[in-house]
Design an enzyme around this catalytic site. Sequence first.
Site, PDB file in Angstrom:
ATOM      1  N   ALA A 284       0.859  -1.187   0.000  1.00 29.61           N
ATOM      2  CA  ALA A 284       0.000   0.000   0.000  1.00 29.61           C
ATOM      3  C   ALA A 284       0.889   1.229   0.000  1.00 29.61           C
ATOM      4  O   ALA A 284       2.060   1.158   0.387  1.00 29.61           O
ATOM      5  CB  ALA A 284      -0.862  -0.015   1.252  1.00 29.61           C
TER       6      ALA A 284
ATOM      7  N   GLY B 109       0.345  -5.153   0.642  1.00 31.37           N
ATOM      8  CA  GLY B 109      -0.716  -5.156  -0.363  1.00 31.37           C
ATOM      9  C   GLY B 109      -0.237  -5.704  -1.700  1.00 31.37           C
ATOM     10  O   GLY B 109      -1.041  -6.171  -2.518  1.00 31.37           O
TER      11      GLY B 109
ATOM     12  N   GLU C 156      -0.561  -9.350  -1.286  1.00 29.54           N
ATOM     13  CA  GLU C 156      -2.006  -9.626  -1.248  1.00 29.54           C
ATOM     14  C   GLU C 156      -2.592  -9.599  -2.660  1.00 29.54           C
ATOM     15  O   GLU C 156      -3.441 -10.423  -3.011  1.00 29.54           O
ATOM     16  CB  GLU C 156      -2.700  -8.593  -0.350  1.00 29.54           C
ATOM     17  CG  GLU C 156      -2.375  -8.840   1.125  1.00 29.54           C
ATOM     18  CD  GLU C 156      -2.846  -7.724   2.040  1.00 29.54           C
ATOM     19  OE1 GLU C 156      -2.507  -6.548   1.753  1.00 29.54           O
ATOM     20  OE2 GLU C 156      -3.547  -8.007   3.015  1.00 29.54           O
TER      21      GLU C 156
ATOM     22  N   GLU D 243       3.562  -5.724   7.358  1.00 28.73           N
ATOM     23  CA  GLU D 243       2.717  -4.685   7.965  1.00 28.73           C
ATOM     24  C   GLU D 243       2.964  -4.475   9.444  1.00 28.73           C
ATOM     25  O   GLU D 243       2.890  -3.348   9.946  1.00 28.73           O
ATOM     26  CB  GLU D 243       1.234  -5.014   7.739  1.00 28.73           C
ATOM     27  CG  GLU D 243       0.754  -4.825   6.314  1.00 28.73           C
ATOM     28  CD  GLU D 243       0.956  -6.036   5.424  1.00 28.73           C
ATOM     29  OE1 GLU D 243       1.744  -6.932   5.778  1.00 28.73           O
ATOM     30  OE2 GLU D 243       0.327  -6.088   4.352  1.00 28.73           O
TER      31      GLU D 243
HETATM   32  O1  ZOZ Z   1      10.976   0.663   0.706  1.00 26.68           O
HETATM   33  C1  ZOZ Z   1      11.270  -0.651   1.093  1.00 26.68           C
HETATM   34  C2  ZOZ Z   1      10.131  -1.102   1.954  1.00 26.68           C
HETATM   35  O2  ZOZ Z   1      10.275  -2.021   2.730  1.00 26.68           O
HETATM   36  N1  ZOZ Z   1       8.972  -0.440   1.831  1.00 26.68           N
HETATM   37  C3  ZOZ Z   1       7.827  -0.722   2.662  1.00 26.68           C
HETATM   38  C4  ZOZ Z   1       7.147  -1.977   2.246  1.00 26.68           C
HETATM   39  C5  ZOZ Z   1       5.938  -2.218   3.103  1.00 26.68           C
HETATM   40  O3  ZOZ Z   1       5.953  -2.065   4.299  1.00 26.68           O
HETATM   41  N2  ZOZ Z   1       4.841  -2.624   2.453  1.00 26.68           N
HETATM   42  C6  ZOZ Z   1       3.615  -2.841   3.146  1.00 26.68           C
HETATM   43  C7  ZOZ Z   1       2.854  -1.586   3.184  1.00 26.68           C
HETATM   44  S1  ZOZ Z   1       1.460  -1.694   4.224  1.00 26.68           S
HETATM   45  C8  ZOZ Z   1       0.351  -2.588   3.354  1.00 26.68           C
HETATM   46  O4  ZOZ Z   1       0.555  -2.948   2.258  1.00 26.68           O
HETATM   47  C9  ZOZ Z   1      -0.841  -2.785   4.173  1.00 26.68           C
HETATM   48  C10 ZOZ Z   1      -1.928  -3.598   3.657  1.00 26.68           C
HETATM   49  O5  ZOZ Z   1      -1.948  -4.807   3.568  1.00 26.68           O
HETATM   50  C11 ZOZ Z   1      -3.101  -2.762   3.468  1.00 26.68           C
HETATM   51  C12 ZOZ Z   1      -4.022  -3.229   2.414  1.00 26.68           C
HETATM   52  C13 ZOZ Z   1      -3.746  -2.671   1.088  1.00 26.68           C
HETATM   53  C14 ZOZ Z   1      -4.351  -1.303   0.917  1.00 26.68           C
HETATM   54  C15 ZOZ Z   1      -4.236  -0.800  -0.473  1.00 26.68           C
HETATM   55  C16 ZOZ Z   1      -4.564   0.633  -0.597  1.00 26.68           C
HETATM   56  C17 ZOZ Z   1      -5.075   1.017  -1.995  1.00 26.68           C
HETATM   57  C18 ZOZ Z   1      11.495  -1.514  -0.176  1.00 26.68           C
HETATM   58  C19 ZOZ Z   1      12.043  -2.889   0.247  1.00 26.68           C
HETATM   59  C20 ZOZ Z   1      10.226  -1.683  -0.933  1.00 26.68           C
HETATM   60  C21 ZOZ Z   1      12.519  -0.813  -1.096  1.00 26.68           C
HETATM   61  O6  ZOZ Z   1      13.683  -0.514  -0.374  1.00 26.68           O
HETATM   62  P1  ZOZ Z   1      14.783   0.475  -0.999  1.00 26.68           P
HETATM   63  O7  ZOZ Z   1      15.870   0.578   0.015  1.00 26.68           O
HETATM   64  O8  ZOZ Z   1      15.096   0.025  -2.348  1.00 26.68           O
HETATM   65  O9  ZOZ Z   1      14.054   1.875  -1.165  1.00 26.68           O
HETATM   66  P2  ZOZ Z   1      13.569   2.889  -0.045  1.00 26.68           P
HETATM   67  O10 ZOZ Z   1      13.099   2.182   1.154  1.00 26.68           O
HETATM   68  O11 ZOZ Z   1      14.589   3.956   0.111  1.00 26.68           O
HETATM   69  O12 ZOZ Z   1      12.265   3.489  -0.738  1.00 26.68           O
HETATM   70  C22 ZOZ Z   1      12.335   4.373  -1.856  1.00 26.68           C
HETATM   71  C23 ZOZ Z   1      11.305   5.452  -1.698  1.00 26.68           C
HETATM   72  O13 ZOZ Z   1      10.010   4.852  -1.736  1.00 26.68           O
HETATM   73  C24 ZOZ Z   1       9.270   5.195  -0.573  1.00 26.68           C
HETATM   74  N3  ZOZ Z   1       8.435   4.031  -0.227  1.00 26.68           N
HETATM   75  C25 ZOZ Z   1       8.844   2.757  -0.079  1.00 26.68           C
HETATM   76  N4  ZOZ Z   1       7.796   1.953   0.166  1.00 26.68           N
HETATM   77  C26 ZOZ Z   1       6.715   2.747   0.177  1.00 26.68           C
HETATM   78  C27 ZOZ Z   1       7.114   4.075  -0.065  1.00 26.68           C
HETATM   79  N5  ZOZ Z   1       6.251   5.086  -0.111  1.00 26.68           N
HETATM   80  C28 ZOZ Z   1       4.958   4.796   0.089  1.00 26.68           C
HETATM   81  N6  ZOZ Z   1       4.499   3.556   0.330  1.00 26.68           N
HETATM   82  C29 ZOZ Z   1       5.351   2.508   0.375  1.00 26.68           C
HETATM   83  N7  ZOZ Z   1       4.871   1.262   0.590  1.00 26.68           N
HETATM   84  C30 ZOZ Z   1      10.313   5.507   0.476  1.00 26.68           C
HETATM   85  O14 ZOZ Z   1       9.785   6.343   1.480  1.00 26.68           O
HETATM   86  C31 ZOZ Z   1      11.373   6.175  -0.350  1.00 26.68           C
HETATM   87  O15 ZOZ Z   1      10.958   7.506  -0.579  1.00 26.68           O
HETATM   88  P3  ZOZ Z   1      12.044   8.686  -0.654  1.00 26.68           P
HETATM   89  O16 ZOZ Z   1      11.235   9.904  -0.883  1.00 26.68           O
HETATM   90  O17 ZOZ Z   1      12.727   8.674   0.684  1.00 26.68           O
HETATM   91  O18 ZOZ Z   1      12.966   8.312  -1.768  1.00 26.68           O
END
Ligand code: ZOZ
Length: 714
Positions: free
Chosen positions: A68, A113, A116, A136
């Site tokens: 999400a 998500g 999911e 989550e």
């Molecule tokens: O960014 C790493 C990561 O682990 N992200 C979070 C993944 C996560 O927790 N996903 C679950 C979200 S909650 C969820 O999905 C709840 C659920 O079941 C609800 C039901 C669905 C509802 C749907 C609604 C329509 C990741 C491993 C992915 C990548 O790591 P990297 O080290 O390569 O990159 P980062 O962490 O520096 O990230 C790059 C930029 O992206 C932003 N970001 C990452 N994940 C995001 C996100 N922004 C919004 N939502 C996310 N899920 C991050 O903040 C960063 O931004 P900048 O501006 O700092 O570059």
Amino acid sequence: MSDQVQPSLVQPSKDGDVGILTVNNPPVNALSPGVPEGIIAGLEQFEKDDAVKAIVLIGGGRTFIAGADIKEFGKITSLGDRRKGPGFLGVLDRVESYPKPIVAAIHGTALGGGLETAMACHYRVAVPSAQVGQPEVKLGIIPGAAGTQRLPRLAGVAKGVEMCAAGDPISAKDALESGIVDQIVEGDLLQGALAFARTKIGTSPRRTRDLNSKLGNEQTNAPIFAFARDAARKKARNLMAPQAAIDAVEAATKLPFDEGVKREAELFQDCLFSDQSKALIHVFFGDREVAKIPGISKDIAQIPVNQAAVVGAGTMGGGIAMVLANAGIPVLLKETDQAALDRGLATIRKNYSNSVKKGRFSQEEMDKRMARIRPTLTYDGFGEVDMIVEAVFEGMALKKQIFGELDKVAKQGAILASNTSTLNIDEIASATSRPEWVIGTHFFSPANVMRLLEIVRGKATSKEVIATLMALSKKLGKVGVLVGNCRGFVGNRMFGPYRREAQFLVEEGAAVEAVDQALYDYGMAMGPVATGDLAGLDVGWRIRKEYGEIRDTSVRQPILEDRLCEMGRYGQKTGAGWYKYDENRRPTHDPEVDKLIEQVRAEIGRTPREISAEEIVERTIYALVNEGARILEDGYALRAVDIDIIYINGYGFPAYRGGPMWYADTVGLKKVYERIREFEKEHGALWTPAPLLQRLAEEGKTFAEFDRKVAATA
Ligand code: ZOZ
Ligand code: NAD
């Protein structure tokens, strides 16, 4: 779902008889407004197209859907309407009930998500490097789009509960073995997914909701849930989301699919609206925010650090050498004599061996890491390295002597870093002819374990050096936070008042154990008194003596710790401090300390009083907040969130409270300020409220708003 529909975030295309939906929402293809709508629009288009017999859903760029859009959660909770929710369940029902087979093609990460969505598809294929997970709980929530219901149907109850309650992602191989993924694609993902999809053409789509064979029964499941609840209580102390995730998976085993989904939705909402979730989301973005330094843009040239050196192979130097070696950087490790060098290397070897015994990495990997550390008693080879970290005893004269020597041996363009925990970086830099290359790298003990790295900017430190250290910290597995050059920098400067109050509370009547217990129950990894014993009481004692603070009568001074040190009780290292320690470093109560406390209370004329756990928490935590506010106003920390990240990663502050500054916001700055005023009346000038705190409290503002203003002016 939002009104701002941007279907262009999902591109439909065709490869013969297979329709392809590509999600393009960089950087991580989060399910932002427009993505779910784009998926539905694409499916509708292909449903009408008789030439399309199957669908592949794939992520563009570096990943499948990473979950999400976390930014959206704040919008939902700020509206305060619990019924609104993410509204994504209907989208996934539409995917699952689609008449043509849908294959999710996974690379990068399918998280939250994202997983999911993949599980609502009929089949899943993945590249070997892909990872899938339900992280989550790390954001204080649980899967909210039927993840807790579909995952155990694919992977079984034990795996499902483990993934939802602990939140750690698993590899594609593991996902294949547990039934989450149907096939690993070794070559091109899209081609592999298309081929797989073609094998399903004409078959009736397999719906995950109908797969009940792995759901077990009451008897087989009971021990799984009991074990999971117990593990979550221990590993995620005080956290509500892991327990809720387990409840939701349990519902999958007891209720029909749609009923289970309703139960998940209730639990999801409870978590989403909790303070814990808001705090953990603050920490998620904070972890990334600290890397953004106003005035230092991403395109500033960085200095490649391919080789390094460390001076001093003691507690910190040895750990820092390991950190560098772990990241693949060869490092020279210098000591004054062979015995000290041997001691340092033996400790490094022992630490690595323990990791091998625990199965963290292989003996072969250990040998590689050891080979990267080259012990030396001279400066030979120092002229070739790109960065030198000094970690000798804490003392200005010695540090200046070493930096004078480094100035002579280091090549031009090498970074000269000091691991000092209290000393003035500018004064250290003045011993060199190149202060712009000097910086503080304040690692925390044990350096190879603790995630925090305070990066201390001197007044001459160049932007290139700062940018290099910020980027290098990530490579080293650390969270680097830039701080200003003041005594104790940010973390230790705040730790002083925090531990001072812990001592005052004991002087005033609280039991040593009661102080530690109150803060432990609050969520700290360890109480402040026990932390003193762990770090060594003599460290602060020596510093206080050096700064001539002991017996300064103008302000109230804590007495007990200095007395303990005078008795030779330095903490764990001498087998006794506030507590007595056995050979396994287990603490027990010590009546000797009771006697000392009574004696000191008599000397200062304090009649012991009852002190509640609530007061213990307020006195210690508000001491952190007040000092944090001063640091912020003086510019030694860039933002309140930087202080939060420092405390969570370096001082065992509970992430689910968001850090001290965020916690103060949740209490309300007015309330915190008024309590501090009361403490000032009772305890004097040490409690004078920080002007910034007073201002924000009077204006009804928060530290988070202060941060937003900083970001806007950056
Ligand atoms: O960014 C790493 C990561 O682990 N992200 C979070 C993944 C996560 O927790 N996903 C679950 C979200 S909650 C969820 O999905 C709840 C659920 O079941 C609800 C039901 C669905 C509802 C749907 C609604 C329509 C990741 C491993 C992915 C990548 O790591 P990297 O080290 O390569 O990159 P980062 O962490 O520096 O990230 C790059 C930029 O992206 C932003 N970001 C990452 N994940 C995001 C996100 N922004 C919004 N939502 C996310 N899920 C991050 O903040 C960063 O931004 P900048 O501006 O700092 O570059
Ligand atoms: P330590 O006493 O364990 O190690 C210091 C080492 O430096 C000793 O092995 C000593 O032989 C060596 N040394 C002294 N002079 C030297 C020289 N001229 N050349 C080479 N080696 C020399 O101390 P430590 O705890 O590792 O602390 C080192 C630095 O890190 C200090 O500045 C301290 O303030 C800081 N620090 C310590 C901690 C901690 O918890 N121990 C945490 C953060 C920062």
